[in-house]
Design a protein around this motif. Structure first.
Motif, short mmCIF file in Angstrom:
data_model
loop_
_atom_site.label_atom_id
_atom_site.label_comp_id
_atom_site.label_asym_id
_atom_site.label_seq_id
_atom_site.Cartn_x
_atom_site.Cartn_y
_atom_site.Cartn_z
N LEU A 23 0.85 -1.27 -0.35
CA LEU A 23 0.37 -0.21 0.22
C LEU A 23 0.88 1.38 0.18
CD1 LEU A 23 -3.11 1.00 0.14
CD2 LEU A 23 -2.70 0.50 2.89
N GLU A 26 1.84 1.88 -3.32
CA GLU A 26 1.14 1.61 -4.99
C GLU A 26 0.78 3.89 -4.49
OE1 GLU A 26 -0.67 0.93 -7.97
OE2 GLU A 26 0.43 -0.57 -6.55
N THR A 27 1.30 3.94 -2.96
CA THR A 27 0.19 5.22 -2.74
C THR A 27 2.02 6.17 -3.75
OG1 THR A 27 -0.96 4.22 -0.75
CG2 THR A 27 0.37 7.03 -0.64
N GLY A 31 0.61 8.76 -6.37
CA GLY A 31 0.85 10.40 -6.01
C GLY A 31 1.66 10.82 -7.37
N LEU A 55 -7.02 3.76 -5.49
CA LEU A 55 -6.46 2.68 -4.32
C LEU A 55 -7.77 2.00 -4.00
CD1 LEU A 55 -4.34 5.52 -2.29
CD2 LEU A 55 -3.22 3.92 -3.75
N HIS A 58 -6.92 -0.93 -5.84
CA HIS A 58 -6.29 -1.73 -4.52
C HIS A 58 -6.96 -2.29 -3.42
CE1 HIS A 58 -2.10 -2.57 -3.35
NE2 HIS A 58 -2.13 -2.00 -1.90
N ASP A 64 -5.00 -2.18 -9.91
CA ASP A 64 -4.39 -0.81 -9.27
C ASP A 64 -3.46 -0.73 -11.16
OD1 ASP A 64 -2.78 -2.96 -9.10
OD2 ASP A 64 -2.80 -3.01 -6.75
N GLY A 192 -0.18 12.03 -2.52
CA GLY A 192 0.31 9.93 -2.38
C GLY A 192 -0.68 10.39 -0.98
N THR A 193 0.06 11.73 -0.13
CA THR A 193 0.11 11.06 1.41
C THR A 193 -2.49 11.86 0.79
OG1 THR A 193 0.18 13.57 1.83
CG2 THR A 193 1.82 11.56 2.12
N LEU A 196 -4.20 8.77 -0.20
CA LEU A 196 -4.47 7.79 0.35
C LEU A 196 -4.85 8.97 1.66
CD1 LEU A 196 -4.17 4.86 1.92
CD2 LEU A 196 -1.69 6.28 2.93
#
Length: 210
Positions: A23, A26-27, A31, A55, A58, A64, A192-193, A196
């Motif tokens: 994860l 992937e993030t 991102g 996400l 995923h 994904d 990305g953050t 998520l």
């Protein structure tokens, strides 16, 4: 400590095993792609909608791939132009206010600067909520424009109704700002953050209350 965790789907069925390292990677990848797709600014809502949906896929064990994210972006782009233009215009105004405040040329700096920061945070939360609601809106058989209008209304409603989730998104925004303040190069991990955080808040709000 195990690298495996689990998440409960919105339907309330058995938890889905999640590899936290997968994860994380992937993030970061999603991102970075969202950052590239957001460069024109007017494509920012579609890029974040695609990233959040990616996400979600995923976490659900569905497609994904990078190609899948690109398909999501292409599907989200039509109908998002009005929101994209509004987002781009707001971003330009916010950045100009911050730059003028930085050099001390902003009239009423003591009032305008905090107000600008609060409005920017609120707008960012609504945008993330709207982007996360886009996938649900498209599942209703509506046109591209109607999907985004439905998503915007849902995002605005959830911002106020689920105030705990909105506070969590505000915390994610604050952390992103701190990351960039500490090291400017960390701006590449900000999308990305945020996607998520938006996906996690959506998953949390969809869980049945006990």
């Amino acid at each position: 400590m195990s690298a495996m965790d689990s998440t409960t789907p919105v339907s309330g069925h058995e938890p889905i095993p999640v590899n936290r390292f997968a994860l994380f990677s992937e993030t970061l990848l999603a991102g970075l792609l969202v950052l590239v797709l957001s460069v024109p600014l007017v494509t920012l809502p579609a890029a974040y909608a695609a990233g959040i949906a990616h996400l979600e896929r995923h976490l659900a064990g569905r497609d994904d791939s990078v190609r899948g994210l690109w398909r999501l972006f292409r599907a989200a782009l039509p109908g998002s132009w009005k929101l994209g233009l509004t987002t781009a215009a707001a971003a330009v105004v916010i950045v100009l206010n911050l730059l003028l405040a930085w050099v001390g040329q902003l009239p009423g700096r003591g009032v305008v600067l905090p107000a600008t920061l609060l409005l920017a945070a609120g707008a960012a939360i609504v945008l993330l909520r709207t982007a996360s609601a886009w996938t649900d809106a498209t599942g209703q058989g509506a046109t591209a424009g109607d999907s985004w209008r439905t998503a915007l209304h849902a995002g605005q409603a959830m911002t106020l109704r689920d105030w705990t989730g909105s506070l969590l998104l505000a915390a994610a925004l604050f952390c992103a700002v701190v990351f960039v303040w500490m090291l400017a190069a960390l701006f590449v991990v900000v999308p990305g953050t945020l996607i998520l955080a938006a996906a996690a808040v959506k998953l949390r709000s969809g869980r049945p209350r006990r």
